[in-house]
Design a protein around this motif. Structure first.
Motif, mmCIF file in Angstrom:
data_model
loop_
_atom_site.group_PDB
_atom_site.id
_atom_site.type_symbol
_atom_site.label_atom_id
_atom_site.label_comp_id
_atom_site.label_asym_id
_atom_site.label_seq_id
_atom_site.Cartn_x
_atom_site.Cartn_y
_atom_site.Cartn_z
ATOM 1 N N LYS A 194 0.855 -1.188 0.000
ATOM 2 C CA LYS A 194 0.000 0.000 0.000
ATOM 3 C C LYS A 194 0.890 1.236 0.000
ATOM 4 C CE LYS A 194 -3.680 2.253 2.698
ATOM 5 N NZ LYS A 194 -4.542 2.528 1.542
ATOM 6 N N ALA A 195 0.732 2.096 -1.000
ATOM 7 C CA ALA A 195 1.605 3.259 -1.143
ATOM 8 C C ALA A 195 0.985 4.535 -0.594
ATOM 9 C CB ALA A 195 1.964 3.460 -2.608
ATOM 10 N N ASP A 196 -0.332 4.580 -0.432
ATOM 11 C CA ASP A 196 -1.009 5.803 -0.007
ATOM 12 C C ASP A 196 -1.537 5.652 1.417
ATOM 13 O OD1 ASP A 196 -0.631 7.021 -2.511
ATOM 14 O OD2 ASP A 196 -2.411 6.019 -3.312
ATOM 15 N N TRP A 197 -1.384 6.725 2.190
ATOM 16 C CA TRP A 197 -1.960 6.721 3.544
ATOM 17 C C TRP A 197 -3.473 6.667 3.479
ATOM 18 C CZ3 TRP A 197 0.838 5.845 7.728
ATOM 19 C CH2 TRP A 197 2.206 6.122 7.705
ATOM 20 N N PHE A 198 -4.031 7.392 2.506
ATOM 21 C CA PHE A 198 -5.481 7.442 2.337
ATOM 22 C C PHE A 198 -5.828 6.948 0.937
ATOM 23 C CE2 PHE A 198 -4.208 10.906 5.178
ATOM 24 C CZ PHE A 198 -4.907 10.554 6.323
ATOM 25 N N GLY A 199 -6.896 6.198 0.824
ATOM 26 C CA GLY A 199 -7.310 5.693 -0.471
ATOM 27 C C GLY A 199 -6.532 4.467 -0.897
ATOM 28 N N LYS A 200 -6.791 4.034 -2.126
ATOM 29 C CA LYS A 200 -6.182 2.824 -2.661
ATOM 30 C C LYS A 200 -5.188 3.169 -3.768
ATOM 31 C CE LYS A 200 -10.235 -0.097 -1.736
ATOM 32 N NZ LYS A 200 -11.225 -1.021 -2.334
ATOM 33 N N ASN A 201 -4.299 2.215 -4.044
ATOM 34 C CA ASN A 201 -3.328 2.409 -5.115
ATOM 35 C C ASN A 201 -4.039 2.608 -6.457
ATOM 36 O OD1 ASN A 201 -1.251 1.914 -3.283
ATOM 37 N ND2 ASN A 201 -1.041 -0.240 -3.863
ATOM 38 N N ASP A 202 -3.538 3.562 -7.251
ATOM 39 C CA ASP A 202 -3.930 3.721 -8.649
ATOM 40 C C ASP A 202 -2.761 3.188 -9.476
ATOM 41 O OD1 ASP A 202 -6.335 5.105 -7.927
ATOM 42 O OD2 ASP A 202 -5.131 6.896 -7.597
ATOM 43 N N VAL A 203 -2.907 1.989 -10.016
ATOM 44 C CA VAL A 203 -1.753 1.232 -10.504
ATOM 45 C C VAL A 203 -1.625 1.333 -12.025
ATOM 46 C CG1 VAL A 203 -0.726 -1.078 -10.687
ATOM 47 C CG2 VAL A 203 -1.881 -0.372 -8.576
ATOM 48 N N TYR A 204 -0.376 1.543 -12.448
ATOM 49 C CA TYR A 204 -0.026 1.349 -13.852
ATOM 50 C C TYR A 204 1.352 0.708 -13.902
ATOM 51 C CZ TYR A 204 3.054 5.493 -13.667
ATOM 52 O OH TYR A 204 4.048 6.398 -13.356
ATOM 53 N N VAL A 205 1.715 0.208 -15.078
ATOM 54 C CA VAL A 205 3.000 -0.453 -15.267
ATOM 55 C C VAL A 205 3.724 0.235 -16.411
ATOM 56 C CG1 VAL A 205 4.175 -2.619 -15.860
ATOM 57 C CG2 VAL A 205 2.106 -2.657 -14.424
ATOM 58 N N GLN A 206 5.009 0.506 -16.241
ATOM 59 C CA GLN A 206 5.806 1.086 -17.313
ATOM 60 C C GLN A 206 6.967 0.153 -17.640
ATOM 61 O OE1 GLN A 206 8.987 4.001 -15.033
ATOM 62 N NE2 GLN A 206 7.129 4.939 -15.823
ATOM 63 N N ALA A 207 7.500 0.290 -18.860
ATOM 64 C CA ALA A 207 8.612 -0.557 -19.297
ATOM 65 C C ALA A 207 9.541 0.251 -20.182
ATOM 66 C CB ALA A 207 8.094 -1.782 -20.051
ATOM 67 N N PHE A 208 10.842 -0.009 -20.054
ATOM 68 C CA PHE A 208 11.831 0.657 -20.903
ATOM 69 C C PHE A 208 13.036 -0.257 -21.074
ATOM 70 C CE2 PHE A 208 12.188 2.188 -16.544
ATOM 71 C CZ PHE A 208 13.529 1.993 -16.233
ATOM 72 N N ALA A 209 13.727 -0.090 -22.194
ATOM 73 C CA ALA A 209 14.857 -0.947 -22.533
ATOM 74 C C ALA A 209 16.051 -0.644 -21.638
ATOM 75 C CB ALA A 209 15.235 -0.765 -23.998
ATOM 76 N N ILE A 210 16.767 -1.693 -21.250
ATOM 77 C CA ILE A 210 17.971 -1.566 -20.434
ATOM 78 C C ILE A 210 19.014 -2.547 -20.956
ATOM 79 C CG2 ILE A 210 16.790 -0.778 -18.334
ATOM 80 C CD1 ILE A 210 16.941 -3.659 -17.289
ATOM 81 N N PRO A 211 20.299 -2.379 -20.602
ATOM 82 C CA PRO A 211 21.314 -3.357 -21.014
ATOM 83 C C PRO A 211 21.020 -4.732 -20.418
ATOM 84 C CG PRO A 211 22.341 -1.301 -20.284
ATOM 85 C CD PRO A 211 20.891 -1.202 -19.932
ATOM 86 N N SER A 212 21.346 -5.768 -21.163
ATOM 87 C CA SER A 212 21.032 -7.127 -20.725
ATOM 88 C C SER A 212 21.830 -7.551 -19.495
ATOM 89 C CB SER A 212 21.294 -8.113 -21.868
ATOM 90 O OG SER A 212 22.657 -8.056 -22.278
#
Length: 286
Positions: A194-212
């Motif tokens: 749980k990231a918020d003191w009040f309310g619920k998480n509003d979740v998204y996912v991000q992705a980006f290229a990185i060295p292997s």
């Protein structure tokens, strides 16, 4: 700054689609000089609106109604891709393959199996920095053409084990314009902190290229928020799947009673502190 900014369909001549079909096209634009921006994005939008009134003058009463049927957005140029935000989903974010709200597309310039991505599960916070719920390093070869229920990864944060997991699926897509795209689909992110003191998480996912060879036992370095759009004549392929559920047909009616269901593609160059160059194309959904 930006000219010849246009959306063109590549998998049909007329912009008419059935629910469940795939929209394929290219975004083209011309720039005279490099542009610093956050991203170039294309979105598929669909909404219904109704408005009517009774009475007149001081006794007039207006009534409004609106409903969004689809809202998918992809980054065709930028440093990272992101899913849609699932509002107030709390500890368990379950994405819907039919609506495409967990889909991220990447243009391929070589073998997908050689790519490595950082996948980060985030909590959206309006007006302040988003919270990192967990992250994982993903070698695409491990999830490419996996069963559609996906492969599950335990999350880490700053190189250490964190609550929760993310489930991913990937496949290569052949675009009608000739290009190949990599689809990474987020199936779910479960058991999140749980990231918020009040309310619920509003979740998204991000992705980006990185060295292997990125060290999985250390925090994954942040990617740059801004990028440089090169000068010249540019084209970027895109692909959307029209959801098959809860998609009423396009509709226009009335003057006294305004009522419509509209679908359209829009695109913009996201430039900080300036008006964004913008274009759109209206669609008909049957």
């Amino acid at each position: 700054m930006v000219s010849n900014f246009n959306i063109k369909l590549t998998n049909r001549e007329n912009p008419v689609f059935w629910a469940g079909e795939t929209i394929e096209g290219v975004l083209s634009l011309s720039t005279k000089e490099p542009i610093t921006c956050r991203a170039v994005r294309v979105a598929l939008q669909g909404m219904g609106l109704v408005h009517w009134h009774t009475g007149s003058g001081d006794k007039r009463t207006d009534y409004h109604g609106r409903r969004d049927y689809v809202c998918q957005c992809i980054t065709v140029f930028g440093n990272f891709q992101a899913t849609e935000v699932l509002d107030s989903c709390g500890e368990n974010a379950i994405f819907d393959a039919d609506s495409g709200n967990g889909d991220m597309y990447f243009q391929l310039k070589g073998s997908a199996a050689e790519l490595t991505y950082a996948v980060r599960v985030m909590d959206y916070d309006w007006g302040k920095k988003d919270d990192l719920l967990g992250e994982v390093i993903v070698h695409v070869k491990d999830i490419l053409n996996a069963p559609q229920e996906g492969i599950t990864y335990p999350l880490k944060r700053k190189g250490k084990q964190e609550k929760g997991s993310v489930t991913l699926y990937a496949c290569e897509m052949q675009h009608s314009g000739g290009e190949k795209l990599l689809l990474i689909r987020v199936v779910s992110a479960l058991g999140l902190r749980k990231a918020d003191w009040f309310g619920k998480n509003d979740v998204y996912v991000q992705a980006f290229a990185i060295p292997s060879d990125t060290n999985p036992d250390e925090a994954i370095p942040e990617t740059a928020k801004q990028c440089t759009l090169p000068a010249g004549d540019l084209t970027y392929p895109f692909m959307f799947r029209v959801p098959s559920k809860q998609m009423p047909s396009s509709f226009e009616a009335g003057h006294e009673v305004q009522s419509y269901v509209r679908y359209y593609l829009d695109a913009n160059v996201d430039i900080a502190w300036r008006g964004d160059p913008f274009t759109e194309m209206f669609l008909t959904v049957m």
